[in-house]
Scaffold this motif. Structure first.
Motif, PDB file in Angstrom:
ATOM      1  N   SER A 146      24.448 -38.045  -4.431  1.00 46.83           N
ATOM      2  CA  SER A 146      24.192 -36.888  -3.610  1.00 46.83           C
ATOM      3  C   SER A 146      23.750 -35.727  -4.491  1.00 46.83           C
ATOM      4  O   SER A 146      24.307 -35.486  -5.552  1.00 46.83           O
ATOM      5  CB  SER A 146      25.467 -36.546  -2.859  1.00 46.83           C
ATOM      6  OG  SER A 146      25.295 -35.347  -2.184  1.00 46.83           O
ATOM      7  N   LYS A 147      22.737 -35.037  -4.034  1.00 36.62           N
ATOM      8  CA  LYS A 147      22.234 -33.893  -4.793  1.00 36.62           C
ATOM      9  C   LYS A 147      22.894 -32.609  -4.355  1.00 36.62           C
ATOM     10  O   LYS A 147      22.591 -31.552  -4.877  1.00 36.62           O
ATOM     11  CB  LYS A 147      20.721 -33.776  -4.610  1.00 36.62           C
ATOM     12  CG  LYS A 147      19.984 -34.916  -5.235  1.00 36.62           C
ATOM     13  CD  LYS A 147      18.519 -34.683  -5.134  1.00 36.62           C
ATOM     14  CE  LYS A 147      17.785 -35.853  -5.754  1.00 36.62           C
ATOM     15  NZ  LYS A 147      16.365 -35.673  -5.768  1.00 36.62           N
ATOM     16  N   VAL A 148      23.814 -32.724  -3.396  1.00 41.62           N
ATOM     17  CA  VAL A 148      24.504 -31.535  -2.913  1.00 41.62           C
ATOM     18  C   VAL A 148      25.766 -31.362  -3.749  1.00 41.62           C
ATOM     19  O   VAL A 148      26.549 -32.281  -3.927  1.00 41.62           O
ATOM     20  CB  VAL A 148      24.863 -31.678  -1.424  1.00 41.62           C
ATOM     21  CG1 VAL A 148      25.613 -30.448  -0.932  1.00 41.62           C
ATOM     22  CG2 VAL A 148      23.623 -31.921  -0.605  1.00 41.62           C
ATOM     23  N   VAL A 149      25.947 -30.203  -4.235  1.00 40.84           N
ATOM     24  CA  VAL A 149      27.113 -29.894  -5.039  1.00 40.84           C
ATOM     25  C   VAL A 149      28.106 -29.134  -4.170  1.00 40.84           C
ATOM     26  O   VAL A 149      27.741 -28.193  -3.475  1.00 40.84           O
ATOM     27  CB  VAL A 149      26.722 -29.043  -6.263  1.00 40.84           C
ATOM     28  CG1 VAL A 149      27.931 -28.679  -7.095  1.00 40.84           C
ATOM     29  CG2 VAL A 149      25.668 -29.736  -7.077  1.00 40.84           C
ATOM     30  N   LYS A 150      29.351 -29.600  -4.219  1.00 42.79           N
ATOM     31  CA  LYS A 150      30.382 -28.924  -3.437  1.00 42.79           C
ATOM     32  C   LYS A 150      30.837 -27.690  -4.189  1.00 42.79           C
ATOM     33  O   LYS A 150      31.101 -27.733  -5.387  1.00 42.79           O
ATOM     34  CB  LYS A 150      31.583 -29.835  -3.228  1.00 42.79           C
ATOM     35  CG  LYS A 150      31.346 -30.899  -2.228  1.00 42.79           C
ATOM     36  CD  LYS A 150      32.653 -31.582  -1.943  1.00 42.79           C
ATOM     37  CE  LYS A 150      32.469 -32.598  -0.855  1.00 42.79           C
ATOM     38  NZ  LYS A 150      33.715 -33.242  -0.516  1.00 42.79           N
ATOM     39  N   VAL A 151      30.958 -26.654  -3.438  1.00 42.05           N
ATOM     40  CA  VAL A 151      31.461 -25.414  -3.994  1.00 42.05           C
ATOM     41  C   VAL A 151      32.952 -25.383  -3.704  1.00 42.05           C
ATOM     42  O   VAL A 151      33.384 -25.520  -2.579  1.00 42.05           O
ATOM     43  CB  VAL A 151      30.758 -24.201  -3.369  1.00 42.05           C
ATOM     44  CG1 VAL A 151      31.306 -22.899  -3.920  1.00 42.05           C
ATOM     45  CG2 VAL A 151      29.268 -24.289  -3.559  1.00 42.05           C
TER      46      VAL A 151
END
Length: 136
Positions: A2-7
């Motif tokens: 996944s290219k989404v990074v969790k904040v």
């Protein structure tokens, strides 16, 4: 990947906790619904079983009642016949007729003749009606 990074911050942590609580509550609600639904299904099944048994029992009792009614009607008819017979046996004229026909009794001055039956003259001997009824 996944290219989404969790904040990760306080807001996201709180949101994840709320979602976990919501999922746990959903599971509890589903379990309760399943238990209540199962209980209702069980109650409906028992009620249907009781209704089916009751219907069968009612049908058997109805048939028994009809048979008892038939027997009662036969007994009533038999009772009427017996009452009629009692009345006849209390009648002196009836008793005299029976005595004369069955035992060939006669009054003073009477002569009794025995005549052959019509069937005996033709060469066939047939039993009287009274004997036929008793044999059946």
């Amino acid at each position: 990947m996944s290219k989404v990074v969790k904040v990760i911050n306080n807001y996201t942590k709180r949101r994840e906790k709320e979602k976990k609580v919501e999922r746990a509550q959903d599971r509890v609600v589903k379990k309760r619904t399943m238990v209540i639904g199962s209980l209702l299904l069980l109650v409906v099944g028992v009620m249907l079983l009781i209704a089916f048994n009751q219907k069968n029992e009612n049908q058997l009792l109805h048939e028994e009642r009809v048979q008892a009614q038939v027997v009662l009607e036969e007994r009533i008819e038999e009772s009427k016949d017996l009452e009629q017979q009692i009345k006849q046996l209390n009648d002196d004229d009836y008793i005299a007729r029976i005595a004369r026909s069955e035992f060939s009794l006669s009054e003073e001055g009477e002569i009794i003749f025995n005549l052959p039956d019509v069937n005996e003259q033709n060469g066939t001997k047939e039993e009287p009606e009274e004997n036929k009824e008793h044999e059946e």
